[in-house]
Motif scaffolding. Structure first.
Motif, mmCIF file in Angstrom:
data_model
loop_
_atom_site.group_PDB
_atom_site.id
_atom_site.type_symbol
_atom_site.label_atom_id
_atom_site.label_comp_id
_atom_site.label_asym_id
_atom_site.label_seq_id
_atom_site.Cartn_x
_atom_site.Cartn_y
_atom_site.Cartn_z
ATOM 1 N N SER A 28 0.811 -1.213 0.000
ATOM 2 C CA SER A 28 0.000 0.000 0.000
ATOM 3 C C SER A 28 0.847 1.267 0.000
ATOM 4 O O SER A 28 0.444 2.278 -0.570
ATOM 5 C CB SER A 28 -0.938 -0.008 1.215
ATOM 6 O OG SER A 28 -0.171 -0.100 2.408
ATOM 7 N N LEU A 29 2.000 1.223 0.667
ATOM 8 C CA LEU A 29 2.849 2.410 0.736
ATOM 9 C C LEU A 29 3.906 2.351 -0.354
ATOM 10 O O LEU A 29 4.565 1.321 -0.530
ATOM 11 C CB LEU A 29 3.525 2.497 2.107
ATOM 12 C CG LEU A 29 2.576 2.616 3.304
ATOM 13 C CD1 LEU A 29 3.377 2.631 4.597
ATOM 14 C CD2 LEU A 29 1.713 3.863 3.171
ATOM 15 N N PRO A 30 4.100 3.408 -1.119
ATOM 16 C CA PRO A 30 5.097 3.377 -2.192
ATOM 17 C C PRO A 30 6.515 3.282 -1.635
ATOM 18 O O PRO A 30 6.869 3.961 -0.676
ATOM 19 C CB PRO A 30 4.883 4.696 -2.943
ATOM 20 C CG PRO A 30 3.790 5.407 -2.273
ATOM 21 C CD PRO A 30 3.378 4.665 -1.068
ATOM 22 N N GLY A 31 7.313 2.401 -2.251
ATOM 23 C CA GLY A 31 8.713 2.282 -1.898
ATOM 24 C C GLY A 31 9.562 3.273 -2.670
ATOM 25 O O GLY A 31 9.046 4.217 -3.292
ATOM 26 N N PRO A 32 10.881 3.069 -2.665
ATOM 27 C CA PRO A 32 11.762 4.031 -3.352
ATOM 28 C C PRO A 32 11.464 4.152 -4.841
ATOM 29 O O PRO A 32 11.382 5.262 -5.375
ATOM 30 C CB PRO A 32 13.160 3.466 -3.101
ATOM 31 C CG PRO A 32 13.027 2.636 -1.872
ATOM 32 C CD PRO A 32 11.656 2.065 -1.912
ATOM 33 N N THR A 35 7.977 5.678 -5.394
ATOM 34 C CA THR A 35 8.037 7.111 -5.083
ATOM 35 C C THR A 35 8.724 7.887 -6.195
ATOM 36 O O THR A 35 8.287 8.985 -6.583
ATOM 37 C CB THR A 35 8.781 7.320 -3.754
ATOM 38 O OG1 THR A 35 8.114 6.581 -2.724
ATOM 39 C CG2 THR A 35 8.812 8.785 -3.390
ATOM 40 N N ALA A 36 9.813 7.300 -6.726
ATOM 41 C CA ALA A 36 10.517 7.967 -7.829
ATOM 42 C C ALA A 36 9.631 8.063 -9.059
ATOM 43 O O ALA A 36 9.632 9.088 -9.760
ATOM 44 C CB ALA A 36 11.804 7.213 -8.152
ATOM 45 N N TYR A 41 6.431 11.521 -12.643
ATOM 46 C CA TYR A 41 5.222 11.861 -13.387
ATOM 47 C C TYR A 41 4.667 13.210 -12.940
ATOM 48 O O TYR A 41 4.207 14.004 -13.773
ATOM 49 C CB TYR A 41 4.181 10.763 -13.211
ATOM 50 C CG TYR A 41 2.984 10.940 -14.123
ATOM 51 C CD1 TYR A 41 3.060 10.618 -15.469
ATOM 52 C CD2 TYR A 41 1.791 11.450 -13.632
ATOM 53 C CE1 TYR A 41 1.970 10.789 -16.302
ATOM 54 C CE2 TYR A 41 0.695 11.631 -14.454
ATOM 55 C CZ TYR A 41 0.796 11.300 -15.800
ATOM 56 O OH TYR A 41 -0.284 11.478 -16.627
ATOM 57 N N ASN A 42 4.697 13.466 -11.647
ATOM 58 C CA ASN A 42 4.212 14.767 -11.162
ATOM 59 C C ASN A 42 5.058 15.910 -11.723
ATOM 60 O O ASN A 42 4.531 16.967 -12.107
ATOM 61 C CB ASN A 42 4.228 14.796 -9.638
ATOM 62 C CG ASN A 42 3.181 13.879 -9.045
ATOM 63 O OD1 ASN A 42 2.136 13.631 -9.644
ATOM 64 N ND2 ASN A 42 3.450 13.352 -7.848
ATOM 65 N N GLU A 99 -1.379 -2.225 -10.807
ATOM 66 C CA GLU A 99 -0.743 -2.557 -9.526
ATOM 67 C C GLU A 99 0.748 -2.239 -9.587
ATOM 68 O O GLU A 99 1.614 -3.039 -9.208
ATOM 69 C CB GLU A 99 -0.954 -4.034 -9.190
ATOM 70 C CG GLU A 99 -2.417 -4.396 -9.014
ATOM 71 C CD GLU A 99 -2.619 -5.851 -8.672
ATOM 72 O OE1 GLU A 99 -1.601 -6.605 -8.690
ATOM 73 O OE2 GLU A 99 -3.744 -6.267 -8.389
ATOM 74 N N ALA A 100 1.049 -1.041 -10.088
ATOM 75 C CA ALA A 100 2.443 -0.644 -10.283
ATOM 76 C C ALA A 100 3.165 -0.477 -8.957
ATOM 77 O O ALA A 100 4.343 -0.836 -8.835
ATOM 78 C CB ALA A 100 2.499 0.661 -11.085
#
Length: 231
Positions: A28-32, A35-36, A41-42, A99-100
């Motif tokens: 559920s929580l994005p890893g490294p 997050t990258a 994308y943002n 499910e990236a």
């Protein structure tokens, strides 16, 4: 007066256990890596919206921009805000469908596990005083060694098949060469026989006297003329 002696006993608390290794990121929580990806994308969306300035937007609608510039500026602000929301929503939908985050977190876990194995293997080699003939972990081998080790059985089979085919072609070539040599010998023998016949004919012709040769020619002419008349 009685004296009371109080004896204090100091109790040493045991040392705390070593902290466990960090757990890999949950799904559920994005890893490294997740997050990258999200940050990249943002940043891309922010850069896209930054390049969509009002002068570029107004150039697409010259008449309304000249007539009602205030309304066009408001429309530009609404358009860029709506576009940013749609891009973020579409990207979030794709990330959720594919499910990236979970896949990237799993990759982070595999990388951390491989790194831990490598560190433990290196620590073990250092403790044993060097290589010492110990087996090399596969993940530490170079890519060329890995794919060659996977291709070795197939290459050996192809080599054996190719060698067998080469031996068959070599045997067939030897047989064809022997047949050609036999045909050459037969041709040479026949040519020698013809040359002997020609030599015998030349000898016979040379042995005839001129008058006998002329008579023979007349007989040949007569036979030839008789055959032509019959035809």
């Amino acid at each position: 007066m009685a004296t009371t002696t109080i004896t204090t006993t100091t109790t040493h608390s045991p040392s705390p256990p070593p902290s466990p290794p960090p757990q890999p990121p949950t799904l559920s929580l994005p890893g490294p890596r997740a997050t990258a990806l999200l940050s990249l994308y943002n940043d891309a969306i922010a850069h896209l919206l930054k390049t969509l300035t009002y002068p570029h937007f107004a150039a697409c609608f010259p008449t309304p921009s000249f007539a009602v510039p205030g309304s066009m500026k408001a429309l530009h602000a609404q358009f860029t805000a709506k576009l940013g929301e749609q891009l973020h929503a579409e990207f979030d939908r794709l990330v959720e469908e594919r499910e990236a985050v979970g896949a990237l977190n799993g990759l982070d876990g595999l990388v951390e596990e491989a790194r831990g194995r490598r560190e433990r293997a290196e620590r073990g080699r250092r403790e044993t005083g060097g290589e010492g003939g110990a087996a090399v972990p596969p993940h530490t081998l170079p890519p060329r060694t890995l794919y060659l080790s996977h291709l070795a059985p197939t290459l050996r089979r192809y080599h054996a098949e190719t060698q067998q085919q080469s031996e068959g072609v070599r045997a067939e070539n030897v047989e064809i060469l022997a047949r050609i040599q036999k045909q050459r010998e037969d041709i040479a023998a026949r040519v020698a026989g013809l040359e002997q016949v020609v030599a015998d004919v030349d000898a016979c012709v040379a042995a005839l006297r001129p008058e006998e040769l002329e008579v023979l020619r007349e007989e040949v002419r007569g036979v030839d003329e008789g055959m032509r008349m019959e035809v």
